[in-house]
Design a protein around this motif. Structure first.
Motif, PDB file in Angstrom:
ATOM      1  N   GLN A   1       0.824  -1.207   0.000  1.00  0.00           N
ATOM      2  CA  GLN A   1       0.000   0.000   0.000  1.00  0.00           C
ATOM      3  C   GLN A   1       0.863   1.264   0.000  1.00  0.00           C
ATOM      4  N   ALA A   2       1.913   1.257   0.811  1.00  0.00           N
ATOM      5  CA  ALA A   2       2.765   2.445   0.910  1.00  0.00           C
ATOM      6  C   ALA A   2       3.561   2.673  -0.375  1.00  0.00           C
ATOM      7  N   LEU A   3       4.005   1.596  -1.017  1.00  0.00           N
ATOM      8  CA  LEU A   3       4.708   1.742  -2.288  1.00  0.00           C
ATOM      9  C   LEU A   3       3.770   2.302  -3.345  1.00  0.00           C
ATOM     10  N   ARG A   4       2.542   1.826  -3.356  1.00  0.00           N
ATOM     11  CA  ARG A   4       1.549   2.341  -4.295  1.00  0.00           C
ATOM     12  C   ARG A   4       1.261   3.819  -4.016  1.00  0.00           C
ATOM     13  N   ALA A   5       1.381   4.201  -2.745  1.00  0.00           N
ATOM     14  CA  ALA A   5       1.121   5.594  -2.363  1.00  0.00           C
ATOM     15  C   ALA A   5       2.258   6.517  -2.777  1.00  0.00           C
ATOM     16  N   GLY A   6       3.419   5.935  -3.116  1.00  0.00           N
ATOM     17  CA  GLY A   6       4.530   6.753  -3.596  1.00  0.00           C
ATOM     18  C   GLY A   6       5.785   6.737  -2.752  1.00  0.00           C
ATOM     19  N   ALA A   7       5.863   5.832  -1.777  1.00  0.00           N
ATOM     20  CA  ALA A   7       7.076   5.752  -0.954  1.00  0.00           C
ATOM     21  C   ALA A   7       8.276   5.382  -1.826  1.00  0.00           C
ATOM     22  N   SER A   8       9.435   5.951  -1.506  1.00  0.00           N
ATOM     23  CA  SER A   8      10.645   5.680  -2.283  1.00  0.00           C
ATOM     24  C   SER A   8      11.413   4.488  -1.749  1.00  0.00           C
ATOM     25  N   GLY A   9      11.052   4.022  -0.566  1.00  0.00           N
ATOM     26  CA  GLY A   9      11.762   2.876  -0.023  1.00  0.00           C
ATOM     27  C   GLY A   9      11.291   2.490   1.359  1.00  0.00           C
ATOM     28  N   PHE A  10      11.845   1.383   1.832  1.00  0.00           N
ATOM     29  CA  PHE A  10      11.491   0.847   3.138  1.00  0.00           C
ATOM     30  C   PHE A  10      12.726   0.499   3.937  1.00  0.00           C
ATOM     31  N   LEU A  11      12.627   0.660   5.233  1.00  0.00           N
ATOM     32  CA  LEU A  11      13.701   0.278   6.128  1.00  0.00           C
ATOM     33  C   LEU A  11      13.058  -0.325   7.364  1.00  0.00           C
ATOM     34  N   LEU A  12      13.633  -1.407   7.847  1.00  0.00           N
ATOM     35  CA  LEU A  12      13.091  -2.031   9.047  1.00  0.00           C
ATOM     36  C   LEU A  12      13.494  -1.226  10.276  1.00  0.00           C
ATOM     37  N   LYS A  13      12.604  -1.198  11.274  1.00  0.00           N
ATOM     38  CA  LYS A  13      12.852  -0.381  12.467  1.00  0.00           C
ATOM     39  C   LYS A  13      14.041  -0.872  13.297  1.00  0.00           C
ATOM     40  N   ASP A  14      14.427  -2.122  13.093  1.00  0.00           N
ATOM     41  CA  ASP A  14      15.570  -2.631  13.862  1.00  0.00           C
ATOM     42  C   ASP A  14      16.891  -2.429  13.117  1.00  0.00           C
ATOM     43  N   ALA A  15      16.874  -1.577  12.099  1.00  0.00           N
ATOM     44  CA  ALA A  15      18.097  -1.285  11.341  1.00  0.00           C
ATOM     45  C   ALA A  15      19.111  -0.582  12.236  1.00  0.00           C
ATOM     46  N   SER A  16      20.385  -0.756  11.914  1.00  0.00           N
ATOM     47  CA  SER A  16      21.449  -0.108  12.681  1.00  0.00           C
ATOM     48  C   SER A  16      21.508   1.362  12.328  1.00  0.00           C
ATOM     49  N   ALA A  17      22.257   2.126  13.122  1.00  0.00           N
ATOM     50  CA  ALA A  17      22.416   3.560  12.859  1.00  0.00           C
ATOM     51  C   ALA A  17      23.022   3.778  11.480  1.00  0.00           C
ATOM     52  N   ARG A  18      23.982   2.943  11.120  1.00  0.00           N
ATOM     53  CA  ARG A  18      24.622   3.065   9.803  1.00  0.00           C
ATOM     54  C   ARG A  18      23.616   2.774   8.687  1.00  0.00           C
ATOM     55  N   GLN A  19      22.802   1.733   8.860  1.00  0.00           N
ATOM     56  CA  GLN A  19      21.802   1.392   7.835  1.00  0.00           C
ATOM     57  C   GLN A  19      20.769   2.506   7.686  1.00  0.00           C
ATOM     58  N   LEU A  20      20.414   3.130   8.805  1.00  0.00           N
ATOM     59  CA  LEU A  20      19.452   4.228   8.772  1.00  0.00           C
ATOM     60  C   LEU A  20      20.013   5.404   7.977  1.00  0.00           C
ATOM     61  N   ALA A  21      21.248   5.787   8.298  1.00  0.00           N
ATOM     62  CA  ALA A  21      21.883   6.914   7.600  1.00  0.00           C
ATOM     63  C   ALA A  21      22.094   6.594   6.128  1.00  0.00           C
ATOM     64  N   ASP A  22      22.554   5.378   5.842  1.00  0.00           N
ATOM     65  CA  ASP A  22      22.767   4.977   4.453  1.00  0.00           C
ATOM     66  C   ASP A  22      21.448   4.959   3.685  1.00  0.00           C
ATOM     67  N   GLY A  23      20.376   4.550   4.373  1.00  0.00           N
ATOM     68  CA  GLY A  23      19.062   4.521   3.749  1.00  0.00           C
ATOM     69  C   GLY A  23      18.603   5.908   3.336  1.00  0.00           C
ATOM     70  N   VAL A  24      18.832   6.884   4.203  1.00  0.00           N
ATOM     71  CA  VAL A  24      18.480   8.270   3.890  1.00  0.00           C
ATOM     72  C   VAL A  24      19.285   8.754   2.689  1.00  0.00           C
ATOM     73  N   ARG A  25      20.566   8.413   2.655  1.00  0.00           N
ATOM     74  CA  ARG A  25      21.425   8.836   1.542  1.00  0.00           C
ATOM     75  C   ARG A  25      20.975   8.207   0.223  1.00  0.00           C
TER      76      ARG A  25
END
Length: 208
Positions: free
Chosen positions: A82-106
């Motif tokens: 549903q969120a992808l259909r709504a236009g989200a550019s990506g997904f990240l799991l909430k248990d991602a590390s700080a590095r994965q979070l920052a890399d995801g934003v980049r």
């Protein structure tokens, strides 16, 4: 609030990332995005009032260039599609590390799709549960060349331009050109929408 503030601290600690605002719910998120025009919106799905899916849809409708990175948990798998259909550019799991979070934003800021492997598997499962490919979507595949179709499948698998270039043994600039042509031919806004298109056309199947 603790989770939100924690993410803010982690992201602000990055030299190339600045948190310009926070919102407590979907409605306030719309107001903040309109006011601050951030490069990336980090969106939760489960919020009071306007949920993350509706907020994402409204943000993208107001600004076609908006990039929304959605945070999800295993118990929210049914909302991924549903969120992808709504236009989200990506997904990240909430248990991602700080590095994965920052890399995801980049990654999202750079215009790449971000689909964590575990999320991609669930996305494929969701499409298989929905049944047969959508006919109009399937018919439009004919507009693509054989190489463009191949690149579309690799994009839908969550691969970056660099990874696709390495796999096809071509220059990364060539991959970028292919992706741009795919988006134009199919009338899609970004790589993530291209991934959704590929799933709906039946190009990606469980185990494929």
């Amino acid at each position: 609030m603790m989770v939100r503030e924690g993410f803010s601290v982690l992201l602000n600690a990055q030299a190339d990332i600045e948190v310009v605002g926070e919102a407590v719910d979907g409605r306030q998120a719309l107001e903040k995005v309109a006011e601050l025009r951030p490069d990336v919106v980090l969106m939760d799905i489960r919020m009071p009032g306007l949920n993350g899916i509706e907020a994402t849809r409204e943000i993208v409708a107001a600004d076609a260039d908006a990039k929304v990175l959605v945070l999800t948990t295993f118990d929210l798998d049914e909302y991924v599609y549903q969120a992808l259909r709504a236009g989200a550019s990506g997904f990240l799991l909430k248990d991602a590390s700080a590095r994965q979070l920052a890399d995801g934003v980049r990654v999202v800021a750079a215009g790449e799709a971000l689909l964590a492997p575990t999320v991609t598997k669930r996305l494929i499962h969701e499409f298989s549960r929905l049944g047969t490919p959508r006919q109009p979507t399937q018919e439009r595949i004919g507009e693509l060349t054989e190489r463009e179709t191949e690149v579309l499948v690799l994009v839908a698998q969550g691969r970056s331009n660099a990874e696709i270039a390495e796999y096809l043994v071509v220059a990364e600039s060539t991959v970028k050109t292919h992706v741009s042509r795919i988006l134009v031919k199919l009338g899609l806004r970004d790589r993530t929408q291209a991934a959704v298109f590929a799933y709906e056309a039946g190009l990606i199947t469980p185990g494929g």
